[in-house]
Enzyme design. Structure first.
Site, short mmCIF file in Angstrom:
data_model
loop_
_atom_site.label_atom_id
_atom_site.label_comp_id
_atom_site.label_asym_id
_atom_site.label_seq_id
_atom_site.Cartn_x
_atom_site.Cartn_y
_atom_site.Cartn_z
CG HIS A 88 -14.12 3.33 3.98
ND1 HIS A 88 -13.07 3.31 4.88
CD2 HIS A 88 -13.89 2.31 3.13
CE1 HIS A 88 -12.25 2.32 4.55
NE2 HIS A 88 -12.72 1.69 3.51
CD GLU B 286 -10.45 -1.30 4.93
OE1 GLU B 286 -11.38 -0.80 4.26
OE2 GLU B 286 -9.26 -0.94 4.81
CO CO Z 1 -11.56 0.30 2.49
#
Ligand code: CO
Length: 134
Positions: free
Chosen positions: A7, A130
């Site tokens: 994402h 991330e």
């Molecule tokens: Co995230």
């Protein structure tokens, strides 16, 4: 080592408005808002055919997203999330390479109930990264 783009996270000042933009203006499928008190965020996921957009809004006091919004009043891209097969192997390799992992350096359970960690933006082209074990 990294796999799919899981994402892209966008910090937003008005979560309802941002959700409406993605749902109504852009015609995407969006999830309900979920509070994640341990991360200091409320999230809405926009589900796209090949990836997701994570809308991030501050939750509670001292949210890291509030600090980001204080500097970026209109919101903006906050981080990108790449998938890895084994977060411990990925982490060990990155640390051996000199990369810095944020926080205590240990994976935490992220917004999808899977282990995640965050890498220092200064080590990755100015972008907060991330990693999520899938
Ligand atoms: Co995230």
């Amino acid at each position: 080592m990294i796999g799919k783009l899981n994402h892209v996270a966008i910090a937003v000042a008005d979560l309802d408005r941002a959700t409406a933009v993605y749902r109504d203006t852009l015609g995407a499928t969006v999830t309900d808002a979920t509070d994640l008190p341990e991360h200091g965020v409320t999230t809405v996921f926009v589900e796209l055919p090949n990836t997701k957009i994570e809308l991030l809004h501050p939750y509670g006091e001292n949210s890291p997203i509030q600090r980001f919004l204080d500097k970026n009043n209109d919101g903006g891209i906050h981080h990108v999330c790449y998938e890895v097969d084994d977060i411990h192997i990925a982490s060990a390799r990155l640390v051996a390479d000199g990369a810095r992992i944020l926080g205590d350096g240990k994976p935490k359970i992220g917004a999808h109930g899977k282990p995640v960690l965050f890498l220092h933006p200064k080590d990755f082209c100015g972008t907060l990264v991330e990693l999520e074990q899938v």
